[in-house]
Design an enzyme around this catalytic site. Sequence first.
Site: not given
Ligand code: LLP
Length: 423
Positions: A316, A342-343, A371
């Site tokens: 990201y 290697c990227e 995450y």
């Molecule tokens: N509820 C649902 C239905 C979701 O899809 C998500 C996150 C959450 C709750 C929790 O969201 P949060 O409070 O953590 O923002 N990998 C990405 C973030 C992907 C989030 C996906 N869904 C990153 O590293 O930023």
Amino acid sequence: MHHFQYKNGQLHAEDIAVADLVYEYGTPLYIYSATTLKRHYKAFDSAFDGIDHLTCYSVKANSNLSFLKILAQEGAGTDIVSGGELFRALRAGVDPKKIVYSGVGKKTVEIQEALFADILMFNVESVQELERINDVAGGVDKVARVSLRINPDVDPKTHPYVSTGLKENKFGLSRADALKAYALAQSLPNVEPIGMDCHIGSQLTQLSPFMEALEKLKEFHGQLVQMGIKIKYMDLGGGLGITYNEEAPPHPEELGKALIESLKGLDVTLILEPGRVIAGNTGILVTEVQYTKTNEDKTFVIVDAAMNDLVRPSLYGSYHRIASVREGNGEEMTADVVGPICESGDFLAKNRTFPKVAQGDLLAAFSAGAYGFVMSSQYNSRARAAEIMVEGDKHVLVRKREVYNDLVALEEDGLACIGRLKK
Ligand code: LLP
């Protein structure tokens, strides 16, 4: 606020010197603070104290059993998106009556598992899913509690990969389709519509998208009342952002105040699904400098953590604060912090200025509690890092470092495979 601070020139996780943990467990190493975790949960949950509410921690942010156990003990529910997350939540002792199940692709077996566990409700994302849940529930003589995920078409003003509430995103149902789906749910014998749901995105740094989504949900709620549907739960999802660099997201208290005000007069239990805001700043990733080098006028610090350990910067373009574990003497350097993969996309930071480091020094990437490890992989046949939970001056190894055997444990032995293919 977190518990990774310098004492006597050394970065500490609560009362333990990070360097001491590295001495025992090596690098790359994820270190979490239990005190920070509990504090973040309480700060979030208590922000909604004025109304009936349920905080369902989003397991995907950090699913280590120690996280889930600590949060379950604090009274949290969970938001899950797979059979595996259900398994973890139950294993950690989360009350099934506090589990909501989101996600666009629930398989039959996953639905069965959740029905047998008697979870609070399914957040349903399509008409076909609603029909499948009805069939599966009928097959085991149960009635599934459901809410429909509404895509309110609100711009969360965040990274496109984690925007979920715009009409071009794969999530939920448009309001028009959701209305039809509620009517269908009313007519199906094995589902009971009891809630409304939405989740518009992640790492939101403003209040307005939450409020805009809630306005649309409230309007929709009025239509459901007219249809004779009694909505008990209003699930607003997760998404509240944290400070990685210079972002200034609203404090949970601000979100709480605004939502409580807006929900006045509505007889519903509010559900929230926070992930990052609870887990993000509970963890750091510690890595050792292997080499430094300068190509022309560009300096690289090559460390032993890579995109397989923390993919957010590569995926990201995310910012994670990088700091030296031993406080510097004021001398600084500007460099790309890169891993051994290697990227060219394998980096933890680009063009970053931080206290000068040399071979053998330790660096910490902050805000790696959400995450981070959960998105790690074995790419380039790199065994996954170990994870440590610290509280005060105590620590526990909450996930062992993988060893080379873990890399091949599930694979067919190469020679045997070739032998059998020949036959
Ligand atoms: N509820 C649902 C239905 C979701 O899809 C998500 C996150 C959450 C709750 C929790 O969201 P949060 O409070 O953590 O923002 N990998 C990405 C973030 C992907 C989030 C996906 N869904 C990153 O590293 O930023």
